[in-house]
Scaffold this active site. Structure first.
Site, short mmCIF file in Angstrom:
data_model
loop_
_atom_site.label_atom_id
_atom_site.label_comp_id
_atom_site.label_asym_id
_atom_site.label_seq_id
_atom_site.Cartn_x
_atom_site.Cartn_y
_atom_site.Cartn_z
N HIS A 286 0.84 -1.19 0.00
CA HIS A 286 0.00 0.00 0.00
C HIS A 286 0.89 1.25 0.00
CE1 HIS A 286 -3.87 -2.04 1.72
NE2 HIS A 286 -3.26 -2.80 0.82
N GLU B 7 1.05 3.92 1.87
CA GLU B 7 1.63 4.35 3.14
C GLU B 7 2.78 3.44 3.57
OE1 GLU B 7 -2.92 5.04 3.49
OE2 GLU B 7 -1.55 3.66 2.48
N CYS C 1 -6.11 2.21 5.62
CA CYS C 1 -6.76 0.95 5.96
C CYS C 1 -6.22 0.45 7.30
CB CYS C 1 -6.51 -0.08 4.87
SG CYS C 1 -4.80 -0.67 4.81
N CYS D 260 -2.37 -0.12 7.27
CA CYS D 260 -1.55 1.10 7.21
C CYS D 260 -1.72 1.94 8.47
CB CYS D 260 -1.91 1.89 5.97
SG CYS D 260 -1.49 1.01 4.44
#
Length: 214
Positions: free
Chosen positions: A105, A107, A140, A143
């Site tokens: 992801h 992040e 999410c 993260c």
């Protein structure tokens, strides 16, 4: 500028995961290498400061939009900056689909690149300046958890969790208590920065892109 770009490119050119043809038995212990797409240096000016949350978010949203436009991954972008100076430390964008890795992801990539660049497993190490994560969307569950351990002192978000869910992304078990936990750890939370622009990227992707965890 060329020196700064080159150093980032060498850092990000750790390579890719190489295990041979799909389904083939491993011939040795696998080695995972993470790389930013080659187009990043065409989009990011590593030499300029990003003095405020709007400038930082505009870069995160630009990374998300370019990632979608170039078919390079999901509609999420993130940056890590030094809070006081506005110096750009790292960027990340979603690479789940092209790199076949559910962990990649925006992040998480931004955290990994930032920690590699400063030479510490935490951005909160003694002697380091305070760092901020700016994400084009509220993180999410994975993260948000990574944010706790990353060492950043601020989290700035654009689009909301609800925006991501309307785009059919499953953001996992994130609750109001999750953010209260971060705040109790001394992490400042800022929401809704350029939210409309960040939401538009999600909507464009949802119309044609692969929803990989919905």
């Amino acid at each position: 500028m060329h020196r700064a770009r080159g150093s980032l490119r060498r850092m990000s050119r750790a390579g890719h995961l190489s295990l041979g043809p799909p389904g083939a038995p491993p011939v040795s212990a696998p080695e995972l290498r993470i790389a930013l797409p080659a187009w990043v240096d065409d989009v990011v000016d590593w030499t300029r400061p990003y003095p405020d949350d709007e400038a930082r978010m505009r870069l995160a949203v630009t990374l998300a939009a370019e990632n979608v436009r170039r078919g390079a991954g999901g509609p999420f972008g993130a940056v890590v900056v030094e809070e006081e100076s506005g110096r750009l430390v790292s960027v990340g964008m979603n690479r789940v689909v092209p790199d076949n890795n559910s962990m990649l992801h925006a992040e998480v990539i931004a955290f990994m690149m930032a920690q590699r660049r400063v030479g510490s497993y935490t951005l909160g190490a003694p002697g380091l300046p305070a760092h901020t994560l700016v994400s084009s969307c509220e993180p999410c569950a994975m993260c948000l958890g990574a944010t706790v351990w990353s060492g950043v002192r601020r989290l700035v978000c654009g689009a909301t969790r609800e925006d991501a869910m309307r785009a059919r992304f499953d953001e996992g078990p994130v609750f109001p208590e999750s953010y209260r936990y971060l705040e109790a750890k001394g992490i400042e939370i800022v929401r809704g920065v350029l939210g409309d622009e960040a939401r538009a990227v999600l909507e464009r992707y949802a119309a044609t892109g692969e929803i990989y965890n919905g």
